[in-house]
Design an enzyme around this catalytic site. Structure first.
Site, PDB file in Angstrom:
ATOM      1  CE1 TYR A  25       8.893  -7.188  -3.723  1.00  0.00           C
ATOM      2  CE2 TYR A  25      10.846  -7.796  -4.979  1.00  0.00           C
ATOM      3  CZ  TYR A  25       9.993  -8.007  -3.911  1.00  0.00           C
ATOM      4  OH  TYR A  25      10.234  -9.042  -3.045  1.00  0.00           O
ATOM      5  N   GLY A  64      19.071  -9.411   7.310  1.00  0.00           N
ATOM      6  CA  GLY A  64      18.437  -9.885   6.085  1.00  0.00           C
ATOM      7  C   GLY A  64      17.240 -10.778   6.337  1.00  0.00           C
ATOM      8  CG  ASP A  84      11.416  -0.835   6.718  1.00  0.00           C
ATOM      9  OD1 ASP A  84      10.192  -1.083   6.719  1.00  0.00           O
ATOM     10  OD2 ASP A  84      12.222  -1.362   5.933  1.00  0.00           O
ATOM     11  CB  SER A 101      19.026  -5.888  10.606  1.00  0.00           C
ATOM     12  OG  SER A 101      19.519  -6.050   9.295  1.00  0.00           O
ATOM     13  CB  SER A 102      19.020  -1.939   6.793  1.00  0.00           C
ATOM     14  OG  SER A 102      17.685  -1.980   6.360  1.00  0.00           O
ATOM     15  N   GLY A 112      14.154  -9.746   7.068  1.00  0.00           N
ATOM     16  CA  GLY A 112      12.881  -9.068   6.818  1.00  0.00           C
ATOM     17  C   GLY A 112      12.366  -8.277   8.013  1.00  0.00           C
ATOM     18  CG  LEU A 113      12.125  -9.585  11.466  1.00  0.00           C
ATOM     19  CD1 LEU A 113      12.407 -10.427  12.707  1.00  0.00           C
ATOM     20  CD2 LEU A 113      10.623  -9.349  11.331  1.00  0.00           C
ATOM     21  CD  GLU A 124      17.517   0.732   3.899  1.00  0.00           C
ATOM     22  OE1 GLU A 124      17.583   0.967   5.119  1.00  0.00           O
ATOM     23  OE2 GLU A 124      17.383  -0.422   3.461  1.00  0.00           O
ATOM     24  CB  THR A 176      -0.884   0.035   1.257  1.00  0.00           C
ATOM     25  OG1 THR A 176      -0.055  -0.325   2.368  1.00  0.00           O
ATOM     26  CG2 THR A 176      -2.043  -0.943   1.152  1.00  0.00           C
TER      27      THR A 176
END
Ligand code: ADP
Ligand code: MG
Length: 397
Positions: free
Chosen positions: A231, A131, A181, A136-137, A133-134, A169, A45
């Site tokens: 994507y 890496g 994020d 970390s970056s 998907g949570l 980022e 979204t």
């Protein structure tokens, strides 16, 4: 198959402080922390100017810092067991995959707004899986910005910190991410979800106060190789429908408007738009359901979201579907309210809304059955909505 335990924050602070001493031969002046995040609902979204609803998780970066007294930054990562140096405003080496880019981007962004006290020595440790998907970056970026707030004694405040981290980022890691994020890591509050309007960048905190309900995060540990265009293709499809409907973004379209245009639309385009339009409504409805403790309703909206991502947006995969199916098979009586894939899909994590008292049994059953059916061991985490970034020691509150 068991949940990966979160280590006590105080213990981690002690460990990072010791490592700082061992690396730089003195005590750190500042200690900060910033968490990873998971999205509860509102998928695909963001680039349609719509709504997302993440929470910060109980997995975080802990960072210790002190003035370096040198011309460069030095940073040690406990996970990578590596010390690196970088200079602020060094134009070289952006987007080269170096992990210090996440920090360098934030340092440069902070320096540009005068949040600057000169180079620092840093030690960081993170229990946000890398890496996984949570994000970390984002945790790394937001921790760095929070460190500079602590060091300067000045708060960037509100959305500025998150936007600055996002820009790092984009420009230094080369990842064209949305705003979710960094907003979640910077601004979330304990016992709250964040309903984020991706058009206005306005976050609204949604209470999730009942300690009897928890969030189970299961990483399928698969990442399907894609051609790479999935994507961009979906983004393009969404823009195409928005143009056909005569709206700025799908956020502005109603189901009625889409139905009225259906006969002139290719079926794939129709289904892509139906997902986005439905998902925005589901996310707003879920905010009400969570805020009023209607857990079964919230869970059902998560289940509907998964079906829509699987069938209309076509970004799920067999492993994610199996994880959701196994969780739902346990049912409300077994403590499961709802489950869905989270993140970009084609692998990665599911998120399950569950009774806290049952969460261990649920994790065990789903983990065991998933491994039996796929031959893959999942990684399992449990979290309540956690607090966003803050200064643990030294500097402003
Ligand atoms: P995600 O954000 O989903 O975890 P990304 O690929 O966006 O995955 O970010 C992971 C990158 O962030 C790593 O490759 C590394 O460069 C950096 N990173 C994350 N955690 C650490 C850490 N503890 N120490 C050093 N670098 C880290
Ligand atoms: Mg990331």
């Amino acid at each position: 198959m068991s949940i990966e335990e979160t280590r006590d924050l105080e213990e981690r602070v002690t460990q990072v402080t010791r490592a700082f001493h061992a690396t730089f031969g003195r005590e750190p002046a500042w200690l900060v922390t910033a968490p990873g995040r998971v999205n509860l609902i509102g998928e695909y979204t963001d680039f349609n100017d719509g709504f997302v609803m993440p929470m910060a998780i109980d997995r975080r970066v802990v960072m210790a810092g002190g003035s370096s007294g040198r011309t460069d930054f030095r940073v040690h990562s406990l996970e990578l067991d590596e010390t690196r140096a970088f200079r602020a405003d060094d134009p070289g080496g952006r987007k080269n995959g170096d992990w210090t880019n996440y920090l360098r981007g934030v340092v440069d962004g902070c320096k540009a707004v005068d949040l600057w006290v000169g180079p620092l020595d840093l030690v960081l440790s993170s229990d946000v899986p890398i890496g996984g998907g949570l994000s970390s970056s984002a945790a790394l970026e937001v921790a760095m910005a929070t460190m500079l707030e602590a060091a300067t004694g000045r708060a960037l405040g509100g959305n500025r910190k998150a936007l600055l981290a996002q820009k790092a980022e984009h420009d230094y890691a080369g990842v064209p991410c949305g705003i979710m994020d960094q907003f979640a890591s910077a601004l979330c509050r304990e016992d709250h979800l964040m309903l984020l309007d991706c058009r206005t960048a306005e976050p609204r905190m949604v209470p999730f106060t009942d300690p009897g309900v928890a969030v189970l995060i299961i990483n399928s540990n698969v990442k399907h190789e894609l051609t790479g265009g999935e994507y961009a293709e979906r983004r393009d499809q969404c823009e195409q429908v928005a143009r056909r409907l005569g709206v700025h973004a799908l956020r502005d379209a109603t189901p009625e408007r889409l139905e009225a245009a259906r006969s002139g639309l290719d079926d794939v385009l129709y289904r892509r738009a139906r997902h986005v339009i439905g998902e925005n409504t589901r996310t707003l409805d879920a905010a009400d359901a969570f805020a009023t403790g209607r857990w079964e309703r919230a869970g059902q909206l998560m289940v509907d979201s998964h079906a829509s991502l699987r069938d209309d947006f076509e970004v799920s995969c067999p492993e994610l579907d199996i994880l959701v199916e196994l969780a739902l098979g346990i049912g409300t009586n077994g403590g499961v309210y709802g489950s869905r894939m989270t993140g970009g899909g084609f692998g990665g994590c599911t998120v399950t809304l569950a009774r806290t008292e049952s969460v261990r049994d649920i994790a065990k059953t789903v983990g065991r059955e998933y491994a039996r059916r796929t031959g893959i061991e999942p990684a399992i985490y449990v979290s309540r909505p956690a607090r966003g970034a803050y200064v643990l020691q030294g500097g402003p509150a």
